[in-house]
Design a protein around this motif. Structure first.
Motif, PDB file in Angstrom:
ATOM      1  N   CYS A  53      16.291  24.734 -21.711  1.00 33.99           N
ATOM      2  CA  CYS A  53      16.442  25.177 -22.924  1.00 33.99           C
ATOM      3  C   CYS A  53      17.845  25.570 -23.303  1.00 33.99           C
ATOM      4  O   CYS A  53      18.624  26.195 -22.640  1.00 33.99           O
ATOM      5  N   SER A  71       8.084  25.994 -25.270  1.00 36.19           N
ATOM      6  CA  SER A  71       9.020  25.156 -25.818  1.00 36.19           C
ATOM      7  C   SER A  71       8.277  23.997 -26.131  1.00 36.19           C
ATOM      8  O   SER A  71       7.694  23.160 -25.483  1.00 36.19           O
ATOM      9  N   ALA A 113       8.774  31.151 -33.635  1.00 32.97           N
ATOM     10  CA  ALA A 113       7.715  30.256 -34.021  1.00 32.97           C
ATOM     11  C   ALA A 113       6.810  30.884 -34.884  1.00 32.97           C
ATOM     12  O   ALA A 113       5.834  31.392 -34.540  1.00 32.97           O
ATOM     13  N   SER A 130       7.044  37.273 -37.282  1.00 31.51           N
ATOM     14  CA  SER A 130       8.399  36.515 -37.863  1.00 31.51           C
ATOM     15  C   SER A 130       8.687  37.352 -38.794  1.00 31.51           C
ATOM     16  O   SER A 130       9.940  37.570 -39.152  1.00 31.51           O
ATOM     17  N   ASP A 156       4.435  32.740 -27.865  1.00 33.77           N
ATOM     18  CA  ASP A 156       3.531  31.650 -27.706  1.00 33.77           C
ATOM     19  C   ASP A 156       1.947  31.973 -28.124  1.00 33.77           C
ATOM     20  O   ASP A 156       1.130  31.150 -28.093  1.00 33.77           O
ATOM     21  N   SER A 181      14.452  29.924 -31.020  1.00 31.17           N
ATOM     22  CA  SER A 181      13.922  30.227 -32.666  1.00 31.17           C
ATOM     23  C   SER A 181      12.745  30.947 -32.358  1.00 31.17           C
ATOM     24  O   SER A 181      12.217  30.831 -31.291  1.00 31.17           O
ATOM     25  N   GLU A 226      11.118  29.106 -27.969  1.00 28.57           N
ATOM     26  CA  GLU A 226      10.538  29.539 -29.069  1.00 28.57           C
ATOM     27  C   GLU A 226       9.576  30.977 -28.407  1.00 28.57           C
ATOM     28  O   GLU A 226       9.195  30.925 -27.391  1.00 28.57           O
TER      29      GLU A 226
END
Length: 232
Positions: A184, A140, A190, A198, A150, A188, A147
């Protein structure tokens, strides 16, 4: 999911070699602990952070302590990446995931695809099998926004492609992001962390892979699946 008890509080000195951390106990003792998290742990491994540890039940284990939680001003975070499947498994058994309710059988770690194992294969006589992949979320970088990922994850992108193939074969497939944070309220991707993941996410979603996200209730005693979160 009940956490190992009793939990012991300490202060993080440093995390290193991904799976190790040094912690100052409240009695002044310095111990090296196991960190069950291969990710970057951005914002979670800052020296001076409050941490909660569990003691190993195996007397022969080299490291006697395991790092379970980190305390931030905004709330608690579960850092053990082996727990999400257990948390989701319990929620499936209790029928607490509305989108996945009604399946009589929940099998874990079933072989499928190209040398892969699906986290859960859900089946029932009157509906297509559902292939369910679970991903742990604890990144986050903006208040209230969880998100994923990481760090770059070739394996995660592969899983999305495998789920897409299951949909193409007439099955149901879903990717559930479990946010092990109490601070949170939305989720979404990242893309700046992993553009390839993505792209695989977008392709899978367009192909019909269902995307779910749930938060957790976290205390030093237990971690439970909580509410569905909106996905940006």
């Amino acid at each position: 999911m009940i956490l190992p008890q009793p939990m012991v509080r300490g202060t993080l000195i440093k995390r290193y070699k991904r799976f190790l951390a040094d912690v100052a106990m409240e009695n002044g003792e310095i111990v090296t602990v196991h960190c069950a998290n291969p990710g970057a742990m951005t914002g979670l491994a800052m020296p001076g952070a409050d941490v909660w540890l569990s003691r190993a039940t195996n007397p022969n284990r080299k490291l006697k302590w395991s790092w379970e939680l980190v305390g931030l001003e905004s709330g608690l975070v579960g850092i053990n990446t082996s727990y999400p499947n257990k948390i989701v498994g319990e929620a499936l058994a209790d029928g607490r995931i509305a989108e996945l309710a009604g399946y009589a059988q929940h099998r874990a770690e079933v072989k499928y695809g190209e040398n892969s194992r699906i986290d859960f294969l859900l089946s029932a006589p009157d509906r297509p099998d559902c292939y369910l992949e679970v991903k742990n979320v604890h990144l986050s970088r903006r208040a209230g926004l969880a998100e994923f990922p990481d760090s770059p994850t070739l394996r995660g992108a592969k899983h999305l492609r495998e789920l897409t193939r299951m949909v193409e074969q007439g099955h149901r497939a879903a990717n559930l992001y479990l946010v092990q944070r109490t601070d949170c309220t939305r989720f979404s991707l990242a893309p700046d962390v992993d553009p390839a993941y993505s792209a695989a996410f977008d392709a899978a979603r367009e192909a019909g892979v269902e995307i779910l996200c749930y938060s957790c209730t976290i205390t030093p005693e237990k971690i439970l699946l909580a509410d569905a979160l909106p996905i940006r």
